[in-house]
Scaffold this active site. Structure first.
Site, short mmCIF file in Angstrom:
data_model
loop_
_atom_site.label_atom_id
_atom_site.label_comp_id
_atom_site.label_asym_id
_atom_site.label_seq_id
_atom_site.Cartn_x
_atom_site.Cartn_y
_atom_site.Cartn_z
N ALA A 1 3.90 0.11 -10.49
CA ALA A 1 4.38 0.23 -9.11
C ALA A 1 4.75 -1.14 -8.58
O ALA A 1 4.08 -2.12 -8.87
CB ALA A 1 3.32 0.86 -8.21
N ASP A 2 5.82 -1.18 -7.81
CA ASP A 2 6.17 -2.40 -7.08
C ASP A 2 5.69 -2.33 -5.64
O ASP A 2 5.55 -3.37 -4.99
CB ASP A 2 7.69 -2.61 -7.12
CG ASP A 2 8.13 -3.11 -8.48
OD1 ASP A 2 8.27 -4.34 -8.63
OD2 ASP A 2 8.32 -2.29 -9.39
N ARG A 3 5.46 -1.12 -5.15
CA ARG A 3 4.92 -0.95 -3.80
C ARG A 3 4.36 0.46 -3.66
O ARG A 3 5.03 1.44 -4.01
CB ARG A 3 5.99 -1.21 -2.74
CG ARG A 3 5.48 -1.23 -1.30
CD ARG A 3 6.62 -1.48 -0.32
NE ARG A 3 7.23 -2.79 -0.48
CZ ARG A 3 7.05 -3.81 0.35
NH1 ARG A 3 6.28 -3.66 1.41
NH2 ARG A 3 7.66 -4.96 0.15
#
Length: 417
Positions: A284-286
């Site tokens: 995940a990046d966010r």
């Protein structure tokens, strides 16, 4: 030999050095790029020479540290048009603008934003450049060391959770897992997030396969069930091919059984896999408050296919990836990349006769870029997509695995501290 995306030499506090592995050249060329300034950090992040949310944050913080080291050299500071070192207040103002510039390199990755926010606090609290440099140094060292420790925790947490769930279902056979993009040592300080789970699953499989009296190093079982992961299916992950170039590279390096598959083959691979696919682990990046997750483009469709086949879908990320201020995925700004990054494919030039890399007069592999689409065609090239929390079965962190309540919602408040 362990894989290193970032080389940080801190053996001499007053003369540190940073080098970043140019991941655009993998898997055939290993080249490290030195980082001296925030401009250098911006470039390697923006051009995706380094990628992966944790690694981006670490490189960003290290770039700030390196610029501070140079700023403490008066000669360097006077050559920079954006610094006035006649007072620390003026230097502080310029540094704040430089942090804004660095953040714009990859705006979707929350880890970079979180790291720079911590650095801003240090900047505001520091009485001078030396104090600020010491604070950033301590922060960066802690960021790197905690990332590696937490990655191993995440790997074991996710692997044990899946194995326990399979045991409760009465499943005791060999199985496979899916993953997308690259979430391993090359995306972090080491071990990885989602690929760290794969590493932990593989270590468990080795332990369960180890014969009594085997003189080799003893492996640790994560549970007492008989289910074993025996195959990994990494997706190629177009258009940058991080799965093909990077994840496949890591799996081969670690001798984990893996078969690279096209992005467009997910459903057919699940339907025809010789061993059942029981889970997908993605990074995940966010991750926002309700569990909606921004990750590499293609993650959303992987989640949809997994939902159709009843395959567990897990997001794996450290707490630093949690965005406690954004309520839903609708509030995430999705970065769009340049059209030519989609219309062109870059890689190492291969000799059609031998199948080996072509080399230059210095015996180094030759890189090449080829066009795969008409130059006139319009292109939509988002770097990420947003997977709704409804499609996610669990969020794996260093603190454990978070699952949804009976109402179908995630409660991540314990991660917001």
């Amino acid at each position: 030999m362990s894989l290193e995306a970032i080389q940080f030499d801190r053996s001499h506090r007053d003369d540190i050095s940073v080098r970043v592995l140019d991941q655009l050249l993998l898997p055939y060329t290993t080249k490290y790029v030195p980082i001296y300034t925030i401009d250098d950090g911006y470039t390697v992040i923006n051009t995706m020479q380094v990628r992966g949310a944790p690694a981006i944050a670490i490189v960003g913080a290290l770039a700030v540290l390196m610029e501070i080291q140079l700023l403490q050299n008066d000669g360097f500071a006077r050559t920079q048009t954006f610094y006035d070192i006649s007072s620390f207040e003026l230097t502080r103002s310029a540094l704040s603008q430089r942090l804004d510039f660095l953040l714009s390199s990859r705006p979707t990755a929350v880890n970079l934003s979180n790291a720079l926010r911590e650095i801003r606090v240090l900047l505001a609290q520091s009485a001078g450049l030396a104090a600020f440099g010491n604070g950033v140094y301590d922060f960066v060292c802690r960021l790197i060391d905690e990332d590696l420790t937490n990655n191993v925790k995440m790997g074991d947490n996710g692997a044990a959770f899946l194995l326990d769930a399979l045991q409760q279902e009465g499943f005791d056979e060999d199985f496979a897992v899916l993953t997308i993009c690259n979430t391993g040592s090359l995306a972090t300080s080491g071990y990885g997030t989602a690929l760290g789970v794969v590493r932990s699953l593989w270590n468990d499989s080795l332990a369960k396969s180890q014969a009594p009296g085997d003189g080799s190093a003893k492996k640790r079982k994560l549970n007492q069930g008989r289910a074993k992961m025996v195959q990994v299916y990494p997706l190629e992950t177009r258009p940058y091919n991080q799965g093909a170039r990077l994840t496949a590279y890591e799996l081969v390096h670690d001798q984990i059984p893996a078969t690279l598959i096209p992005d467009s083959s997910i459903a057919y691979r699940i339907a025809t896999s010789p061993v059942p696919i029981k889970a997908a682990f993605v990074g995940a990046d966010r991750i926002v408050r309700n569990g909606d997750t921004a990750n590499k483009i293609g993650t959303y469709q992987l989640a949809l296919v997994c939902k159709h086949f009843g395959i567990k879908f897990f997001v794996t990320a450290p707490k630093t990836t949690i965005d406690s201020k954004t309520e839903t995925g609708a509030g995430i700004v999705v970065e769009e990349r340049k059209p030519n990054e989609f219309k062109h494919v870059s890689g190492t030039l291969i000799d059609s006769q031998t199948g080996l890399p072509c080399v230059d007069n210095q015996d180094k592999p030759v890189s090449a870029s080829v066009g795969v689409a008409p130059s006139e065609i319009d292109v939509w090239n988002p770097a990420f997509d947003i997977t709704p929390h409804e499609l996610i079965d669990g969020i794996v962190t260093e603190d454990g695995v978070f699952t949804k309540s009976a109402s179908g919602s995630f409660d991540l408040t314990n991660l917001f501290a």
